[in-house]
Write a protein that holds these residues in place. Structure first.
Motif, short mmCIF file in Angstrom:
data_model
loop_
_atom_site.label_atom_id
_atom_site.label_comp_id
_atom_site.label_asym_id
_atom_site.label_seq_id
_atom_site.Cartn_x
_atom_site.Cartn_y
_atom_site.Cartn_z
N VAL A 203 38.09 17.10 53.86
CA VAL A 203 37.85 17.67 52.55
C VAL A 203 39.13 17.40 51.54
CG1 VAL A 203 37.58 19.73 51.23
CG2 VAL A 203 36.37 19.34 52.84
N MET A 206 38.87 13.79 50.71
CA MET A 206 37.82 13.66 49.83
C MET A 206 38.37 13.80 48.29
SD MET A 206 34.42 15.50 49.68
CE MET A 206 34.93 17.24 49.06
N ASP A 207 39.12 15.04 48.31
CA ASP A 207 39.87 15.47 46.91
C ASP A 207 40.92 14.39 46.50
OD1 ASP A 207 38.11 17.60 46.95
OD2 ASP A 207 39.81 19.07 47.42
N ALA A 234 26.37 22.74 52.64
CA ALA A 234 26.35 24.21 52.89
C ALA A 234 27.27 24.17 54.45
CB ALA A 234 25.18 24.86 53.11
N MET A 236 29.33 21.89 55.64
CA MET A 236 30.60 21.51 55.06
C MET A 236 31.50 22.63 54.68
SD MET A 236 32.17 18.54 52.86
CE MET A 236 31.41 19.22 51.10
N ASN A 237 30.86 23.44 53.62
CA ASN A 237 31.64 24.50 52.72
C ASN A 237 31.68 25.68 54.00
OD1 ASN A 237 31.18 23.01 50.46
ND2 ASN A 237 29.35 24.20 49.72
N ALA A 238 30.77 25.90 54.57
CA ALA A 238 31.06 26.97 55.66
C ALA A 238 32.12 26.76 56.57
CB ALA A 238 29.69 27.43 56.53
N PHE A 240 34.68 24.56 56.08
CA PHE A 240 35.89 24.50 55.13
C PHE A 240 36.45 25.92 54.94
CE2 PHE A 240 38.43 24.41 51.21
CZ PHE A 240 39.17 23.25 51.62
N ILE A 241 35.54 26.74 54.61
CA ILE A 241 35.89 28.17 54.29
C ILE A 241 36.21 28.96 55.71
CG2 ILE A 241 35.13 30.30 53.38
CD1 ILE A 241 33.10 28.74 51.79
N SER A 244 39.84 27.57 56.48
CA SER A 244 40.83 28.02 55.53
C SER A 244 41.28 29.42 55.87
CB SER A 244 40.41 28.01 54.08
OG SER A 244 40.06 26.52 53.58
N LYS A 247 43.17 29.59 59.40
CA LYS A 247 44.44 28.48 59.72
C LYS A 247 45.86 29.28 59.92
CE LYS A 247 46.63 24.74 57.42
NZ LYS A 247 46.88 24.07 56.33
N HIS B 3 49.35 27.82 52.06
CA HIS B 3 47.77 27.20 52.38
C HIS B 3 46.76 27.93 51.54
CE1 HIS B 3 46.39 30.46 55.02
NE2 HIS B 3 45.09 29.83 54.74
N PHE B 7 44.05 25.88 49.29
CA PHE B 7 42.53 26.40 49.43
C PHE B 7 42.13 26.26 47.85
CE2 PHE B 7 39.21 29.58 48.99
CZ PHE B 7 38.32 28.78 49.99
N ILE B 12 36.50 22.60 47.03
CA ILE B 12 35.42 23.71 47.57
C ILE B 12 36.14 25.22 47.36
CG2 ILE B 12 34.64 24.60 49.55
CD1 ILE B 12 34.25 21.66 50.68
N ARG B 179 24.70 28.26 48.58
CA ARG B 179 25.02 27.10 49.15
C ARG B 179 26.53 26.67 48.92
NH1 ARG B 179 21.53 22.20 47.27
NH2 ARG B 179 20.04 22.62 48.85
N THR B 180 27.13 27.23 48.06
CA THR B 180 28.64 26.85 47.98
C THR B 180 29.23 27.81 48.96
OG1 THR B 180 28.69 26.37 45.78
CG2 THR B 180 30.36 27.46 46.49
N LEU B 181 28.76 28.97 49.20
CA LEU B 181 29.39 29.77 50.21
C LEU B 181 29.02 29.55 51.57
CD1 LEU B 181 29.43 33.21 48.40
CD2 LEU B 181 31.19 31.71 48.58
N GLY B 182 28.00 28.40 51.74
CA GLY B 182 27.82 28.09 53.04
C GLY B 182 26.59 28.76 53.46
#
Lengths: 260, 220
Positions: A203, A206-207, A234, A236-238, A240-241, A244, A247, B3, B7, B12, B179-182
């Motif tokens: 990600v 990508m940014d 979704a 990917m978002n899950a 990544f979240i 994060s 971490k 970090h 984020f 995202i 969807r953004t929150l997965g």
């Protein structure tokens, strides 16, 4: 059949481009779209003109090299079809067809309809792999994988990296491509050890490449020749979240918290 | 710390900020609409409800809510602006021809509906909260302000148009947030999209009923 083509001509990345009108006469409806361009190019060469540059390789819809925005749709009017597998029977005699390259800052035009998709390679290099030990092929059933997960991983792995998702996205986002790669490896046991770092690195890359962000239009899924579902974004978002949020814990586990 | 900043600098991460603040704002618009339905119970009920809100937690409740809402609005606009600028920069040369395949009118107009809604919210606050854009504002008499405010036809029409835009914004925003929150399993996605449409319809119908009821004389 006879068509009028409005083709984007651009000498190189530095020079500005423009549309040039060409007549594609006596085209067989059984030709593929690229064969139609081949015929046009032969005629241009015979007239001493510069042929239209376009990317292609396997011409059987599996390599991901070809790709033209045809009449406002990446890969043209047929769904689940790459430009090379699109045939002229999808058009009508007398049609006027507009040909444009993938348009994104991260995909600079090399010439005419060819764009530089090295940005995708750099995203893969950032984390789209598993650091598996090299050796002989493992036994087929040595690592059990749930059928559902194997199917999802396969669905994601069909991504050929053509970049149509970026081309079709109103934000020029590469989310579907990155999501496909993250889902492909994230659904398999071999992809687990690096799953969190992969999401963060890919990600971030990508940014850094200057792609836009996803606003859930769904245009990418509609043009994807492999039908990669937008729901993978979704996943990917899950990842990544979650990556994060956890971490700090992973850094502590690695003993880097005291060292740094 | 670095970090956490990383984020919020990622696309995202900014989308997560947009989704979470959006969720707070969904809750507000729904609660705001339901609270205002008390106008149909008469002046005493609505004014008593307004007083209850003002005195909640010894007057602190209102300010806690206002602080959270203001912070949400600011962060929502910050993430939207930042992501929009990045996305604009991501395609320096537009297509001559582009045919939408899957996107909806609501999804393509999120940025416009958002900007118009901001203008509407500022006007709405000046109209009914500060009262400086109201022809006959009486401090504390919410029912009177409500009826007198909506008797002005252009104002009532502006409220109706703004709420239709709010409906479009919610129509895309509510399921998009998931969807953004997965949280977007394909099996539940149609429920999420149906739920978003229902949520948007309920909020819009409730809100639009107010100016119409005043103009029609149902709320005297």
């Amino acid at each position: 059949m006879n068509l009028t083509l409005q083709v984007w001509r651009q000498k190189n990345a530095q020079s500005p481009g423009r549309f040039v009108t060409y007549q594609a006469a006596d085209i067989s409806p059984d030709m593929s779209f690229l064969e139609m361009l081949d015929v046009l190019n032969e005629r241009l060469i015979q007239k001493g003109e510069d042929p239209i540059a376009f990317d292609h390789d396997c011409r059987e819809g599996i390599c991901g090299a070809c790709g033209v925005v045809i009449d406002g749709t990446a890969h043209g009017p047929r769904r689940r079809t790459t430009t090379c597998q699109l045939h002229m029977r999808s058009f009508r005699d007398g049609d006027e067809v507009t040909l444009e390259p993938w348009r994104a800052r991260a995909f600079p035009v090399i010439k005419d309809l060819i764009v530089d998709r090295s940005a995708f390679d750099r995203i893969i290099a950032a984390g789209g792999f598993v650091s598996a030990p090299i050796g002989s092929a493992p036994d087929g059933n040595a690592i059990p994988v749930r059928k559902e997960n194997a199917d999802l991983a396969f669905d994601a792995a069909t991504c050929i990296g053509c970049g149509a998702c970026v081309a079709a996205c109103p934000n020029a986002s590469a989310s579907l491509f990155v999501a496909a790669k993250i889902t492909h490896l994230g659904m398999l046991p071999q992809g687990q050890p690096e799953r969190m770092e992969r999401a963060l690195s890919m990600v971030a890359q990508m940014d850094a490449e200057g792609f836009g962000s996803c606003t859930n239009h769904g245009e990418c899924e509609a043009v994807c020749p492999k039908g990669i579902p937008v729901a993978f974004i979704a996943r990917m978002n899950a990842d990544f979240i979650k990556a994060s949020l956890t971490k700090g814990r992973r850094v502590a586990q690695a003993g880097e918290a005291t060292a740094g | 710390m670095t970090h956490a900043l990383g984020f919020f600098r990622s696309t995202i991460g900014k989308k997560v900020v947009m989704a979470v603040t959006g969720l707070i704002l969904f809750g507000f618009v729904l609660g705001h609409m339901i609270g205002n339905l008390q106008v149909y119970l008469g002046p005493e009920a609505l004014n008593a409800y307004a007083l209850w809100l003002r005195e909640l937690l010894h007057g602190g409740g209102l300010w806690i809510a206002r602080s959270v809402l203001l912070a949400s609005v600011v962060l929502h606009i910050w993430s939207a602006t930042s992501l929009t600028l990045e996305s604009r920069a991501a395609r320096p040369i537009a297509y001559r021809k582009w045919e939408p395949q899957a996107s909806t009118y609501a999804s393509r107009t999120m940025r416009w509906s958002g900007v118009i809604l901001l203008a509407f919210v500022i006007y709405h606050l000046m109209h009914f909260t500060f009262g400086n854009a109201h022809p006959d504002f009486v401090e504390g008499d919410v029912y009177h302000n409500f009826v007198a405010g909506f008797r002005v036809l252009p104002v009532a029409l502006f409220y109706i148009v703004a709420n239709v835009l709010l409906g479009l914004h919610l129509r895309h925003g509510v399921w998009s947030m998931l969807r953004t929150l997965g949280l977007a399993h394909p099996r539940y996605m149609r429920f999420a999209q149906g739920g978003a449409a229902l949520f948007a319809a309920v909020v819009v119908l409730g809100n639009v009923s107010f100016p119409i009821a005043v103009l029609a004389g149902i709320v005297p």
